[in-house]
Design a protein around this motif. Sequence first.
Motif, mmCIF file in Angstrom:
data_model
loop_
_atom_site.group_PDB
_atom_site.id
_atom_site.type_symbol
_atom_site.label_atom_id
_atom_site.label_comp_id
_atom_site.label_asym_id
_atom_site.label_seq_id
_atom_site.Cartn_x
_atom_site.Cartn_y
_atom_site.Cartn_z
ATOM 1 N N VAL A 41 -3.087 -2.377 -10.526
ATOM 2 C CA VAL A 41 -3.850 -3.629 -10.561
ATOM 3 C C VAL A 41 -2.918 -4.803 -10.803
ATOM 4 O O VAL A 41 -3.045 -5.860 -10.171
ATOM 5 N N ASN A 42 -1.951 -4.624 -11.700
ATOM 6 C CA ASN A 42 -1.035 -5.714 -12.038
ATOM 7 C C ASN A 42 0.030 -5.965 -10.984
ATOM 8 O O ASN A 42 0.740 -6.971 -11.057
ATOM 9 N N SER A 43 0.168 -5.080 -10.014
ATOM 10 C CA SER A 43 1.217 -5.226 -9.001
ATOM 11 C C SER A 43 0.884 -6.272 -7.947
ATOM 12 O O SER A 43 1.726 -6.601 -7.122
ATOM 13 N N GLY A 44 -0.326 -6.772 -7.974
ATOM 14 C CA GLY A 44 -0.701 -7.816 -7.029
ATOM 15 C C GLY A 44 -1.598 -7.292 -5.928
ATOM 16 O O GLY A 44 -1.962 -6.113 -5.902
ATOM 17 N N PRO A 45 -1.956 -8.175 -5.036
ATOM 18 C CA PRO A 45 -2.878 -7.779 -3.959
ATOM 19 C C PRO A 45 -2.238 -6.767 -3.013
ATOM 20 O O PRO A 45 -1.034 -6.777 -2.790
ATOM 21 N N SER A 46 -3.074 -5.909 -2.506
ATOM 22 C CA SER A 46 -2.587 -4.900 -1.563
ATOM 23 C C SER A 46 -2.801 -5.383 -0.137
ATOM 24 O O SER A 46 -3.575 -6.301 0.118
ATOM 25 N N GLU A 47 -2.091 -4.739 0.753
ATOM 26 C CA GLU A 47 -2.247 -5.031 2.171
ATOM 27 C C GLU A 47 -2.765 -3.778 2.852
ATOM 28 O O GLU A 47 -2.320 -2.675 2.542
ATOM 29 N N PRO A 48 -3.705 -3.927 3.768
ATOM 30 C CA PRO A 48 -4.236 -2.735 4.450
ATOM 31 C C PRO A 48 -3.165 -2.076 5.315
ATOM 32 O O PRO A 48 -2.270 -2.736 5.842
ATOM 33 N N TRP A 49 -3.258 -0.759 5.420
ATOM 34 C CA TRP A 49 -2.348 -0.014 6.283
ATOM 35 C C TRP A 49 -2.871 -0.063 7.701
ATOM 36 O O TRP A 49 -4.073 -0.007 7.946
ATOM 37 N N ASP A 50 -1.939 -0.123 8.633
ATOM 38 C CA ASP A 50 -2.377 -0.065 10.025
ATOM 39 C C ASP A 50 -2.437 1.402 10.447
ATOM 40 O O ASP A 50 -1.910 2.282 9.761
ATOM 41 N N PRO A 51 -3.097 1.686 11.551
ATOM 42 C CA PRO A 51 -3.282 3.086 11.986
ATOM 43 C C PRO A 51 -1.975 3.865 12.149
ATOM 44 O O PRO A 51 -1.923 5.062 11.871
#
Length: 65
Positions: A41-51
Amino acid sequence: MDVTERAQKNGFTDVGEFVSQMIAKISDRQRQVEILAIEGVNSGPSEPWDPEEIEAIRDRLRSKH
């Protein structure tokens, strides 16, 4: 296998000691998971993985197992 058998198999002569040990291990693992969750949670926003990334992960797992 019942608790008595599991305790004996793991070198315990007392079922209560075995159960206490298992509870302690579960508590330790729960703390570890909580620490990792907080770090995530503290590491920051996540980015979605692409296929392609997902497929690459699947391929690596398949090759290991």
